[in-house]
Design a protein around this motif. Structure first.
Motif, mmCIF file in Angstrom:
data_model
loop_
_atom_site.group_PDB
_atom_site.id
_atom_site.type_symbol
_atom_site.label_atom_id
_atom_site.label_comp_id
_atom_site.label_asym_id
_atom_site.label_seq_id
_atom_site.Cartn_x
_atom_site.Cartn_y
_atom_site.Cartn_z
ATOM 1 N N ALA A 15 0.833 -1.208 0.000
ATOM 2 C CA ALA A 15 0.000 0.000 0.000
ATOM 3 C C ALA A 15 0.867 1.256 0.000
ATOM 4 N N LEU A 16 1.970 1.200 0.739
ATOM 5 C CA LEU A 16 2.853 2.353 0.798
ATOM 6 C C LEU A 16 3.505 2.603 -0.559
ATOM 7 N N ARG A 17 3.934 1.533 -1.208
ATOM 8 C CA ARG A 17 4.534 1.675 -2.543
ATOM 9 C C ARG A 17 3.502 2.209 -3.529
ATOM 10 N N LEU A 18 2.296 1.712 -3.407
ATOM 11 C CA LEU A 18 1.206 2.183 -4.279
ATOM 12 C C LEU A 18 1.025 3.690 -4.109
ATOM 13 N N LEU A 19 1.023 4.115 -2.866
ATOM 14 C CA LEU A 19 0.870 5.545 -2.580
ATOM 15 C C LEU A 19 2.027 6.345 -3.159
ATOM 16 N N ARG A 77 -3.405 3.682 -13.653
ATOM 17 C CA ARG A 77 -2.252 3.838 -12.767
ATOM 18 C C ARG A 77 -2.040 2.612 -11.900
ATOM 19 N N LEU A 78 -3.155 2.060 -11.439
ATOM 20 C CA LEU A 78 -3.109 0.876 -10.580
ATOM 21 C C LEU A 78 -2.494 -0.300 -11.344
ATOM 22 N N MET A 79 -2.976 -0.485 -12.574
ATOM 23 C CA MET A 79 -2.492 -1.628 -13.354
ATOM 24 C C MET A 79 -1.002 -1.473 -13.670
ATOM 25 N N GLU A 80 -0.647 -0.244 -14.010
ATOM 26 C CA GLU A 80 0.755 0.013 -14.330
ATOM 27 C C GLU A 80 1.644 -0.255 -13.111
ATOM 28 N N PHE A 81 1.208 0.253 -11.985
ATOM 29 C CA PHE A 81 1.970 0.068 -10.751
ATOM 30 C C PHE A 81 2.108 -1.411 -10.418
ATOM 31 N N HIS A 82 0.988 -2.131 -10.504
ATOM 32 C CA HIS A 82 0.990 -3.528 -10.077
ATOM 33 C C HIS A 82 1.931 -4.364 -10.944
ATOM 34 N N LYS A 83 1.867 -4.074 -12.243
ATOM 35 C CA LYS A 83 2.747 -4.810 -13.168
ATOM 36 C C LYS A 83 4.211 -4.552 -12.793
ATOM 37 N N LYS A 84 4.514 -3.281 -12.561
ATOM 38 C CA LYS A 84 5.888 -2.917 -12.190
ATOM 39 C C LYS A 84 6.307 -3.613 -10.901
ATOM 40 N N GLU A 143 4.001 5.748 -5.529
ATOM 41 C CA GLU A 143 4.166 5.766 -6.987
ATOM 42 C C GLU A 143 2.947 6.255 -7.747
ATOM 43 N N THR A 144 1.773 6.203 -7.115
ATOM 44 C CA THR A 144 0.572 6.609 -7.864
ATOM 45 C C THR A 144 -0.252 7.677 -7.145
ATOM 46 N N GLY A 145 0.006 7.921 -5.884
ATOM 47 C CA GLY A 145 -0.804 8.870 -5.118
ATOM 48 C C GLY A 145 -2.120 8.290 -4.643
ATOM 49 N N ILE A 146 -2.367 6.999 -4.907
ATOM 50 C CA ILE A 146 -3.627 6.372 -4.483
ATOM 51 C C ILE A 146 -3.462 5.886 -3.041
ATOM 52 N N VAL A 147 -4.410 6.285 -2.185
ATOM 53 C CA VAL A 147 -4.355 5.906 -0.769
ATOM 54 C C VAL A 147 -5.381 4.823 -0.495
ATOM 55 N N VAL A 148 -4.876 3.663 -0.090
ATOM 56 C CA VAL A 148 -5.790 2.592 0.325
ATOM 57 C C VAL A 148 -5.413 2.207 1.757
ATOM 58 N N VAL A 149 -6.196 1.366 2.382
ATOM 59 C CA VAL A 149 -5.871 0.940 3.745
ATOM 60 C C VAL A 149 -5.468 -0.529 3.727
ATOM 61 N N PRO A 150 -4.293 -0.854 4.251
ATOM 62 C CA PRO A 150 -3.864 -2.255 4.280
ATOM 63 C C PRO A 150 -4.873 -3.137 5.006
ATOM 64 N N GLY A 151 -5.002 -4.346 4.520
ATOM 65 C CA GLY A 151 -5.977 -5.280 5.090
ATOM 66 C C GLY A 151 -5.778 -5.558 6.550
ATOM 67 N N SER A 152 -4.518 -5.447 7.012
ATOM 68 C CA SER A 152 -4.274 -5.705 8.428
ATOM 69 C C SER A 152 -5.042 -4.733 9.317
ATOM 70 N N GLY A 153 -5.460 -3.602 8.776
ATOM 71 C CA GLY A 153 -6.268 -2.651 9.545
ATOM 72 C C GLY A 153 -7.669 -3.167 9.835
ATOM 73 N N PHE A 154 -8.078 -4.198 9.089
ATOM 74 C CA PHE A 154 -9.449 -4.708 9.225
ATOM 75 C C PHE A 154 -9.455 -6.123 9.797
#
Lengths: 481, 541
Positions: B484-488, B527-534, B490-501
């Motif tokens: 999630a941190l890498r996603l943020l 952006r998500l797809m690009e990030f994930h592939k990378k 590199e893409t600016g997208i903020v999600v919450v890691p599953g461990s929070g739930f």
């Protein structure tokens, strides 16, 4: 299943023990009587608008526009809302992250907290940090949160003035802590004697209580006294010596009815004392939009400001705030407007000034009418309401009345207040709800009923009191201070 | 903001070891050691025995420091506005001060169910009524007729007549204005076909304070346990921790669309009991958060039966009741299900939570909500009232909004058509966004994502290669937090890691909202797809 999933026996004990007289027995009885058609004058709670005080025009205009921003696009909006209102609505909307309907920062909208900081700086002459100002759904939520942060268990004590506003006793009980009372001196106009503090503290320690914090309510509730600068200095020193957090409930800071003791914030006195004291005392100050001349109780707008709280503790406090996501945004805007009201030259300024002064002057007059009215009764002694919104007369009850109360299974002041309610419809809160010395009885009433109704209310009270004394007085002597 | 965020970030990064390991342990029982922590902390009371000295606040023995803060506060966690959000805010600040310094132009907050912060518009009719009740003076002006719809004006009058003295600035009854509760009760009855009693309704500043109140009532000590779904909305774990209780987890089944198996709940209940835990209540979130599943009626009946037989209070979080995106599912309140089974006040203790923050109205900032409390004896209800009264009342504007949400414009009302169009527009858009994002996530390598049948979230499972897991360990982060941190970054997208739930140990997820405006979704997907592939290219075994 023979027993219910949640029966009385299996409730959290702390919940069962907690009491909150302001909406307790007397209020419930008054509500019942009201349903039966009796006219009730509710003087049990500091709720100005419920007794006819009108909201200030300017803030209501601004918030209404913020609720319906599409109005701003209508060319006719200027017929209903003056230009400075429109500008202010746009200003607050721009500070939000999506209007009134979005959760804000969990501490409150940064721009509003900045306005609060600027207000505090103007008031005290020292800059304030918006990062350490947290807006809350009313000051009460802030008080609860801080007490929850401090209290670990029953051996943690909190020094609380007696008489006190029963939010403190209720919150301490709910959090499983111990209330350590320090008595205010009725004969010295409810003054605070630091020796009483020392005694209370020593006694608590001897019982194994770790006193963690001290509460001051300034101006006082229910007592109305304003603390002097000397008093504030003494108690600040005391807190530093005893390693206590000072919780300064200053919600009535705009309700001052005499000139001898104007309001001075605990923060100002602390900072005036300079280092090392000014850096040593941990202080949390509370304020609200519910009191003053605004009286916007229903909006639930409040804040607390933290001084000298370590960053890691602030983080924990932030964390708990974040669980509730954010305080209500309209209430935050009311707070912004309160600390940043119309200024001379603004279109709405004159009306705002007139409305505000009107309320304050009237409160001052009503404080006087009530105090004098109570003092004119032979068995009643009443300190003048220096500030806040209440009158807290001492009622000297004859032994026969006390016996009758005991027979009825009621505390004597509850007995008196119930009889008062049934005879006159005046709904007060018995002094036992706030704490008082053993054998001394009071009641708390607000000074909020409309000014034109005050004389009749006091007449009605006096008539009841005379009849009560006629019934129960046999000239043996009164309950004494 | 800057200083706070920077310091908090530094502090959080220092704490990362303990917090990441603690949060991934969320599904486990909170261990019983917290009561013994009290005795540990009393060592700071050594100052009690010392003669009074000028103990200068800052430092170990300071009155409020980590050493002597309420340990329940320390234990409580709330990831939705936790670490990753603090970092996102720091990056946002950086973007403002130094545009172009990051590989993206804006931070996209997909961490929190806060629709209007992402451009969703409020329902016009509701805001008209609120503006009028906030400033009733204008009801007398002729201009008002031109600016407001007639039914909004009429509704405002009706509401003001229900408020003593028309004083919206006065504290109301501690359960909320009676007339508004009447309206809500009528709305509940219209929805369920079974009557509701206004005296059972407690209006609160959002649904969350109601949850806190119930936890306070139910939890006497750590021996009291509350059954919670895993994954859960972390208000529950946080509230249980704050009140000193024990969270008893029951796992939802990812393989069956996050199904709730009563046999699993029973298993967890019995295990808890065998450890001496007194299980007091069962939390069910329907539609689910973060999981989005909508319970079937049969399932709900089993749950009701289970609670009745085991003597558990059923805490039904139903705040997403108006967010259903699939035609084959419908919302049925637990109250309706219980009553349809013939179970009344004597059979089951049930608390239903509703909020103005979700649905199609999304009025988070108003803090409006209520709980309907049924099946409790009078003395218990008195206690609930008493606790509510300490805070006097919830904010009046929020109360009014709750009544509007439960009784919106009807066919024939002047505002009905525009209201209907707004509502349908929002709900159909949410359904589309849910589908688009679900498909996008399912297209990612190693990622599976259950359908969001309801609510506002997607909770994809990410299967990370061993190399990534090792990299996460080296960075002292849980793998999903690392991702999630890498996603943020590199893409600016903020999600919450599953461990929070909470999640089955060894599995990783993140929660992403479906709330960014529809026109932003393609860019997000890209952006998500690009990030994930990378990411996978970097760490693939």
């Amino acid at each position: 299943m023979s027993s219910r999933a949640l029966d009385y026996e299996s409730l959290n004990e702390n919940v069962k023990k907690a009491q909150y007289a302001v909406r307790g027995e007397l209020y419930l009885r008054a509500s019942e009587l009201q349903k039966e058609g009796k006219k009730i004058i509710f003087t049990n709670v500091g709720n100005p608008h419920a007794l006819g005080q009108k909201p200030l025009t300017f803030p209501r205009q601004v918030v209404a526009l913020c609720q319906a921003p599409f109005l701003l696009d209508d060319p006719n909006v200027g017929f209903l809302f003056p230009a400075d209102v429109i500008a202010r609505a746009k200003h607050y909307l721009s500070l939000t992250s999506g209007g009134l309907g979005a959760y804000s920062d969990s501490r409150g909208i940064p721009g509003v907290r900045k306005e609060v900081a600027e207000f505090i700086e103007r008031r005290d002459g020292y800059p304030s940090d918006p990062e350490l100002i947290y807006l809350t759904d009313g000051a009460s939520k802030g008080v609860m949160q801080i007490l929850n942060t401090i209290i670990r268990g029953s051996s943690d004590g909190i020094l609380v003035p007696v008489p006190q506003y029963p939010l403190y006793s209720a919150a301490i009980t709910l959090n499983g802590g111990t209330l350590v009372p320090y008595y205010l001196e009725e004969s010295a106009n409810w003054g605070l004697d630091v020796n009483n503090l020392r005694d209370a503290n020593r006694e608590a320690r001897s019982k194994g209580i770790t006193v963690r914090a001290m509460v001051i309510i300034n101006p006082g509730n229910p007592t109305g006294q304003c603390l002097s600068v000397t008093n504030l200095k003494e108690l600040i020193l005391f807190c530093v010596q005893q390693n206590l957090v000072l919780m300064a409930d200053e919600v009535y800071q705009q309700n001052i009815y005499q000139n001898e003791r104007p309001f001075v914030s605990a923060r100002k006195v602390l900072l005036d004392m300079g280092p090392p004291i000014s850096k040593a005392l941990q202080l949390v100050s509370f304020h609200t939009v519910s009191k003053g001349y605004w009286g916007e109780c229903g909006q639930r707008g409040g804040y607390f400001e933290m001084i000298n709280i370590p960053p890691e503790s602030v983080d924990e406090i932030y964390k708990v705030s974040s669980v509730s996501l954010s305080p209500n945004v309209p209430g935050q805007i009311f707070m912004g407007l309160m600390v940043n009201p119309p200024k001379p030259g603004d279109i709405s300024y004159l009306k705002f000034k007139q409305e505000s002064e009107g309320v304050l002057e009237s409160l001052k007059r009503r404080a006087r009418i009530m105090t004098d009215g109570f003092n004119s009764c032979r068995n009643i002694v009443c300190n003048f309401t220096e500030g806040a919104m209440y009158s807290f007369p001492q009622i000297r009850l004859p032994p026969k009345a006390i016996e009758a109360a005991n027979k009825a299974g009621k505390h004597p002041d509850v007995f008196y207040c119930l009889k008062l309610l049934e005879a006159t419809g005046i709904s007060t809160v018995p002094g036992s709800g706030f704490g008082q010395k053993e054998g001394v009885f009071h009641l708390r009433t607000t000074i909020l009923p409309a000014e034109e109704e005050m004389p009749a209310i006091m007449e009605s009270f006096k008539k009841f009191n005379d009849e009560f004394m006629e019934q129960y007085d046999d000239h043996r002597g009164y309950s004494r201070l | 903001m800057r200083r706070f965020v920077a310091e908090r970030t530094k502090y959080l990064l220092k704490r990362a070891v303990s917090s990441s390991s603690r949060s991934s342990l969320l599904p486990q029982f909170t261990s019983c050691s917290s009561s013994s922590l009290y005795s540990l902390y009393s060592s700071s009371s050594s100052s009690v025995l010392d003669p009074p000295s000028m103990g200068f606040g800052l430092g170990k023995s300071a009155p409020v420091s980590l050493e002597n803060i309420n340990p329940k506060v320390l234990k409580c966690e709330y990831a939705v506005r936790g670490e990753i959000v603090a970092i996102a805010q720091r990056l946002q600040q950086q973007l403002t001060e130094n545009p172009g310094s990051l590989p993206f132009d804006e931070i996209l907050y997909c961490n929190i169910g806060n629709p209007q912060s992402l451009g969703q518009q409020p329902i016009t009719f509701f805001r008209e009524v609120l503006a009028l009740t906030d400033h009733p003076t204008i009801l007398d002006s002729s201009e008002t007729q031109g600016l407001f719809s007639a039914d909004a004006i009429e509704r405002a009058w009706k509401i003001l007549d229900q408020i003593p003295g028309k004083a919206t600035g006065a504290y109301s009854h501690s359960q909320g204005v009676k007339g508004l509760r009447d309206t809500i009760a009528a709305g509940i009855e219209a929805r369920d076909g079974f009557p509701a009693d206004p005296n059972d309704i407690f209006l609160t500043d959002g649904a969350s304070p109601g949850v806190h109140m119930m936890m306070q009532l139910l939890i006497r000590s750590e021996q009291d346990g509350i059954l919670c779904p895993i994954p859960q909305y972390p208000l529950y774990s946080a509230s249980i921790a704050l009140h000193g209780g024990t969270l008893v987890p029951y796992y939802l089944d990812e393989a069956t669309g996050w199904g709730l198996e009563v046999s699993e709940v029973k298993r967890q209940l019995e295990e808890a009991r065998s450890k001496g835990i007194i299980v007091r209540a069962l939390v069910v979130i329907n539609p689910g958060n973060p999981t989005g599943q909508v319970l079937g009626e049969e399932n709900q009946k089993q749950i009701v039966e289970f609670c009745k037989n085991e003597g558990l209070v059923l805490l039904a979080d139903e705040v997403y009741q108006e967010n259903i995106y699939v035609p084959e599912k419908q919302f049925h309140s637990f109250k309706k299900v219980s009553r349809s089974m013939g179970y009344g006040e004597k059979d089951i203790a049930l608390v239903s939570f509703q909020s103005v923050s979700k649905g199609y109205y999304g009025e988070c900032g108003k803090r409006g909500g209520y709980m309907e409390v049924t099946g409790f004896g009078a003395e218990v209800r008195e206690q609930i009232y008493k606790v509510a009264s300490v805070n006097l009342c919830s904010n009046i504007s929020g109360q009014i909004l709750a009544s509007l949400v439960m009784s919106p414009p009807k066919v024939g009302d002047e505002s009905y058509e525009s209201y209907s169009a707004e509502k349908d527009g929002i709900l159909s858009s949410l359904a589309r966004r849910a589908k688009t994002l679900e498909d996008a996530l399912n297209s990612l390598e190693g990622v599976t994502c259950n359908k969001a049948e309801g609510a506002m979230y997607l909770f994809p499972r990410i299967r990370l290669p061993e190399k990534a897991i090792k990299a996460a360990e080296a960075a002292k982060k849980a793998p999903d937090a690392f991702y999630a941190l890498r996603l943020l970054e590199e893409t600016g997208i903020v999600v919450v890691p599953g461990s929070g739930f909470g999640q089955v140990p060894g599995t990783w997820h993140f929660r992403c909202t479906i709330l960014p405006q529809e026109d932003k979704i393609p860019a997000i997907v890209e952006r998500l797809m690009e990030f994930h592939k990378k990411f996978m290219d970097e760490y693939r075994d």
